[in-house]
Design a protein around this motif. Structure first.
Motif, PDB file in Angstrom:
ATOM      1  N   ARG A   1       0.835  -1.214   0.000  1.00 22.38           N
ATOM      2  CA  ARG A   1       0.000   0.000   0.000  1.00 22.38           C
ATOM      3  C   ARG A   1       0.864   1.257   0.000  1.00 22.38           C
ATOM      4  NH1 ARG A   1      -1.603   4.218  -0.126  1.00 22.38           N
ATOM      5  NH2 ARG A   1      -3.577   5.155   0.593  1.00 22.38           N
ATOM      6  N   ALA A   2       2.045   1.172   0.628  1.00 17.57           N
ATOM      7  CA  ALA A   2       2.977   2.303   0.679  1.00 17.57           C
ATOM      8  C   ALA A   2       3.901   2.332  -0.543  1.00 17.57           C
ATOM      9  CB  ALA A   2       3.803   2.240   1.950  1.00 17.57           C
ATOM     10  N   ARG A   3       3.599   1.529  -1.554  1.00 14.18           N
ATOM     11  CA  ARG A   3       4.333   1.496  -2.824  1.00 14.18           C
ATOM     12  C   ARG A   3       5.748   0.947  -2.665  1.00 14.18           C
ATOM     13  NH1 ARG A   3       2.706   7.083  -6.073  1.00 14.18           N
ATOM     14  NH2 ARG A   3       0.458   6.976  -5.717  1.00 14.18           N
ATOM     15  N   LEU A   4       5.911  -0.039  -1.805  1.00 11.87           N
ATOM     16  CA  LEU A   4       7.187  -0.734  -1.672  1.00 11.87           C
ATOM     17  C   LEU A   4       7.044  -2.152  -2.210  1.00 11.87           C
ATOM     18  CD1 LEU A   4       7.450   1.581   0.580  1.00 11.87           C
ATOM     19  CD2 LEU A   4       9.121   0.059   1.636  1.00 11.87           C
ATOM     20  N   LYS A   5       8.118  -2.667  -2.780  1.00 16.01           N
ATOM     21  CA  LYS A   5       8.155  -4.050  -3.245  1.00 16.01           C
ATOM     22  C   LYS A   5       8.785  -4.907  -2.164  1.00 16.01           C
ATOM     23  CE  LYS A   5       9.880  -7.050  -6.926  1.00 16.01           C
ATOM     24  NZ  LYS A   5      10.711  -7.126  -8.163  1.00 16.01           N
ATOM     25  N   VAL A   6       8.162  -6.046  -1.869  1.00 17.56           N
ATOM     26  CA  VAL A   6       8.604  -6.906  -0.771  1.00 17.56           C
ATOM     27  C   VAL A   6       9.185  -8.206  -1.324  1.00 17.56           C
ATOM     28  CG1 VAL A   6       7.938  -8.077   1.358  1.00 17.56           C
ATOM     29  CG2 VAL A   6       6.809  -5.932   0.705  1.00 17.56           C
TER      30      VAL A   6
ATOM     31  N   ILE B   1      -2.584   4.822  10.256  1.00 19.67           N
ATOM     32  CA  ILE B   1      -1.347   5.271   9.624  1.00 19.67           C
ATOM     33  C   ILE B   1      -1.657   6.498   8.771  1.00 19.67           C
ATOM     34  CG2 ILE B   1       0.533   4.666   8.049  1.00 19.67           C
ATOM     35  CD1 ILE B   1       0.122   1.759   8.818  1.00 19.67           C
ATOM     36  N   ILE B   2      -0.859   7.555   8.956  1.00 15.51           N
ATOM     37  CA  ILE B   2      -1.075   8.809   8.237  1.00 15.51           C
ATOM     38  C   ILE B   2       0.183   9.133   7.440  1.00 15.51           C
ATOM     39  CG2 ILE B   2      -1.814  11.201   8.446  1.00 15.51           C
ATOM     40  CD1 ILE B   2      -2.629  10.459  11.375  1.00 15.51           C
ATOM     41  N   ASP B   3       0.056   9.170   6.125  1.00 18.84           N
ATOM     42  CA  ASP B   3       1.185   9.399   5.225  1.00 18.84           C
ATOM     43  C   ASP B   3       1.046  10.781   4.583  1.00 18.84           C
ATOM     44  OD1 ASP B   3       3.217   9.364   3.412  1.00 18.84           O
ATOM     45  OD2 ASP B   3       2.727   7.418   2.533  1.00 18.84           O
ATOM     46  N   THR B   4       1.664  11.796   5.192  1.00 20.92           N
ATOM     47  CA  THR B   4       1.591  13.148   4.644  1.00 20.92           C
ATOM     48  C   THR B   4       2.418  13.284   3.365  1.00 20.92           C
ATOM     49  OG1 THR B   4       3.396  13.861   6.096  1.00 20.92           O
ATOM     50  CG2 THR B   4       1.156  14.211   6.898  1.00 20.92           C
ATOM     51  N   VAL B   5       3.457  12.467   3.237  1.00 16.79           N
ATOM     52  CA  VAL B   5       4.278  12.507   2.015  1.00 16.79           C
ATOM     53  C   VAL B   5       3.433  12.124   0.804  1.00 16.79           C
ATOM     54  CG1 VAL B   5       6.273  11.507   0.836  1.00 16.79           C
ATOM     55  CG2 VAL B   5       6.404  12.039   3.272  1.00 16.79           C
ATOM     56  N   GLU B   6       2.561  11.145   0.982  1.00 19.95           N
ATOM     57  CA  GLU B   6       1.675  10.739  -0.105  1.00 19.95           C
ATOM     58  C   GLU B   6       0.734  11.872  -0.480  1.00 19.95           C
ATOM     59  OE1 GLU B   6      -0.392   6.660  -0.771  1.00 19.95           O
ATOM     60  OE2 GLU B   6      -1.842   7.888   0.344  1.00 19.95           O
ATOM     61  N   TRP B   7       0.226  12.589   0.519  1.00 21.73           N
ATOM     62  CA  TRP B   7      -0.668  13.725   0.248  1.00 21.73           C
ATOM     63  C   TRP B   7       0.055  14.802  -0.546  1.00 21.73           C
ATOM     64  CZ3 TRP B   7      -2.930  14.057   5.877  1.00 21.73           C
ATOM     65  CH2 TRP B   7      -3.952  13.098   5.999  1.00 21.73           C
ATOM     66  N   LYS B   8       1.276  15.129  -0.134  1.00 22.59           N
ATOM     67  CA  LYS B   8       2.005  16.188  -0.830  1.00 22.59           C
ATOM     68  C   LYS B   8       2.344  15.762  -2.259  1.00 22.59           C
ATOM     69  CE  LYS B   8       5.547  19.673  -0.287  1.00 22.59           C
ATOM     70  NZ  LYS B   8       6.702  20.177   0.455  1.00 22.59           N
ATOM     71  N   ARG B   9       2.671  14.500  -2.442  1.00 15.51           N
ATOM     72  CA  ARG B   9       2.969  14.007  -3.787  1.00 15.51           C
ATOM     73  C   ARG B   9       1.733  14.122  -4.685  1.00 15.51           C
ATOM     74  NH1 ARG B   9       4.749   9.345  -2.473  1.00 15.51           N
ATOM     75  NH2 ARG B   9       2.791   8.201  -2.723  1.00 15.51           N
ATOM     76  N   GLU B  10       0.566  13.777  -4.147  1.00 10.73           N
ATOM     77  CA  GLU B  10      -0.663  13.866  -4.936  1.00 10.73           C
ATOM     78  C   GLU B  10      -0.968  15.313  -5.312  1.00 10.73           C
ATOM     79  OE1 GLU B  10      -3.385  11.967  -2.275  1.00 10.73           O
ATOM     80  OE2 GLU B  10      -3.074   9.978  -3.158  1.00 10.73           O
ATOM     81  N   ILE B  11      -0.716  16.235  -4.379  1.00 10.70           N
ATOM     82  CA  ILE B  11      -0.942  17.647  -4.668  1.00 10.70           C
ATOM     83  C   ILE B  11       0.011  18.128  -5.756  1.00 10.70           C
ATOM     84  CG2 ILE B  11      -0.753  19.981  -3.720  1.00 10.70           C
ATOM     85  CD1 ILE B  11      -1.713  18.819  -1.047  1.00 10.70           C
TER      86      ILE B  11
END
Length: 503
Positions: free
Chosen positions: A67-72, A149-159
């Motif tokens: 969900r956080a766009r990482l490959k496992v 979980i709150i991902d502000t980096v994702e919000w800024k990227r979307e903006i």
């Protein structure tokens, strides 16, 4: 998934607490199923659920990492789990408390509160370690048994991906103001009608609330402190039918009239606001709040940033934290990081707001025109067709019914919003705005409503010679806002309650 959770919950309620043996540790499943949300979205765990082990919340890592766009990747030979994207690489080792987190070429060794482990073929790790490694905030909601979980980096990227205009505004330095003076003027006409409105046990009434106001003002900034004077002409006469229903008759008669409201504002270098207005005091006097009027007297009302954010937005942050924020986005991140009771519903709302504003101020709606004098003119225009398309494209959030209601209401909304901003060195020097809005809808009780707003504003600013202007003097006779208003607290259930302040 919901049926499975319901059956599990019913089973747990019967037996109070159920234990599953995993390795040599005892794993406790609480009475409530633990859920995990990421920016308001519930993460679906297809064949494994979060657990509590040794009083630590462990989660299956793959669903969250993806969900956080990482490959496992998992190396069965060495027992090493690796999750990575272009920004971060996280390495964990099964049955070991040692972990490695690499960011910007720097590797940090971390000791986990609980070792990563394999349970029923799925890799688990402490949720707090995962969230903090991803530079996200994690909150625990004990009332709903949920990890937030709150991902502000994702919000800024979307903006940034959608709106250069909004992104630029969020990155504007808060403390980079230059000495300026300016003026502002505008007018607003407001109409709100409700049919068959019921207040407590009173007979149904039709409410026609209308208000027209015009305002004008001047503003000066001396390099440290900002001073402003505004005059507002507001006519509350058309609100009389509403005031009669909610106020005593004599009070309703007093307050239902035209007012001229003069407002003097001073903002110091620490963003404390000092306000004074004989007009507002007169409205309070007419409304029956003599005690507050007597408390204020001839003083300025002092409002700190903490007070402003707390009483208006319900946000808890100190003045020190605000002053440490270099940009508006820094302030948003600071608020999120300091708020430990920001739970899923609120986060989902924030996520929806980020997406909506990113779409409302999308690049295709904004035109940037460079001028010969080094300024840029940012022109923005939104009409009803654009607005409906944006709302219709919005994805559902936690409150699916509310989202559907918004989309339905958009079909009965006529809107025209335009603004033009002149920017120089990322500083706003002039702006004009026009808003025309008509909206027909229903209250939660089903009464039909109509809202109509017409707003026009304009501001200009110009540089001035600091030596030729008097310094703005901070008032010494002040009364703090928090001594005038009730105090907000949280109840044991997490709901906000109001406690009156004893004077």
């Amino acid at each position: 998934m919901k049926q499975t959770c319901s059956l599990l919950l019913a089973f747990l309620l019967v037996f109070s607490c159920f234990y599953v043996q995993g390795k040599d540790n005892m794993i406790t499943l609480t009475e409530k199923t633990i859920t995990v949300t990421y920016n308001g979205d519930e993460i679906q765990f297809p064949d494994a659920l979060p657990i509590i082990q040794n009083e630590r919340t462990l989660v299956p890592i793959r669903a969250i990492m993806e969900r956080a766009r990482l490959k496992v990747d998992f190396d069965e030979t060495t027992g090493k789990v690796t999750a990575r994207n272009k920004d971060v690489t996280i390495q964990m080792f099964i049955d070991s408390a040692d972990a490695l987190v690499e960011k910007n070429g720097v590797t940090k060794h971390v000791t986990l509160e609980e070792p990563a482990c394999i349970i029923d073929g799925r890799t688990y790790a402490p949720i707090r370690f995962i969230a903090e490694s991803l530079d996200t905030k994690v909150n625990w909601n004990p009332y709903a048994c949920e990890v937030v979980i709150i991902d502000t980096v994702e919000w800024k990227r979307e903006i940034a991906e959608k709106s250069a205009m909004l992104s630029s505004m969020l990155d504007t330095p808060l403390q980079s103001m230059e000495a300026m003076s300016g003026s502002a003027a505008g007018e607003c006409n407001f109409l709100y009608t409700v049919q068959d409105f019921v207040i407590e046990n009173s007979p149904p009434i039709d409410i026609n609330m209308g208000m027209s106001l015009s305002f004008s003002g001047t503003e000066v900034f001396d390099g440290n402190n900002r001073g402003a004077y505004h005059r507002i002409d507001a006519d509350l006469s058309s609100l009389k039918s509403y005031f009669i229903q909610v106020l005593e008759a004599d009070v309703a008669a007093k307050i239902s009239r035209p007012y001229t409201i003069d407002v003097e504002l001073i903002v110091d270098e620490h963003w404390n606001v000092y306000g004074k207005s004989a007009g507002i005091l007169q409205i309070l006097q007419d409304a029956g709040h003599e005690e507050i009027v007597e408390q204020i007297g001839d003083c300025y009302v002092k409002i700190t940033v903490a007070d402003l954010l707390s009483y208006i937005l319900g946000i808890s942050i100190s003045n020190e934290a605000f002053l440490a924020s270099e940009t508006l986005w820094d302030l948003i991140e600071t608020v999120v990081q300091s708020d430990d009771i920001l739970y899923t519903q609120s986060v989902a709302t924030l996520d929806s707001v980020v997406l909506l504003f990113s779409d409302l101020f999308a690049d295709e709606l904004v035109k940037i025109t460079p001028k010969r004098d080094g300024t840029e003119v940012w022109s923005y225009e939104l009409d009803s067709e654009d607005y409906r398309a944006i709302v219709e494209a919005k994805r559902d959030v936690v409150d699916g019914e509310g989202e559907e209601a918004e989309k339905k209401a958009a079909t009965h909304t006529e809107i025209y919003f335009a603004t033009e901003m002149t920017m120089k060195n990322n500083v706003l020097t002039k702006t004009n705005m026009e808003l025309n809005l008509t909206r027909i809808g229903q209250l939660s009780t089903g009464e039909p409503t109509k809202l109509k707003i017409n707003l026009k504003t304009g501001t200009t600013q110009k540089s001035f010679n600091l030596k030729q202007d008097k310094k703005i003097t901070l008032p010494k006779n002040t009364v703090e806002l928090k001594t005038l208003l009730p105090e907000k607290r949280l109840s044991d259930s997490g709901e906000e309650i109001i406690i009156s302040v004893e004077q």
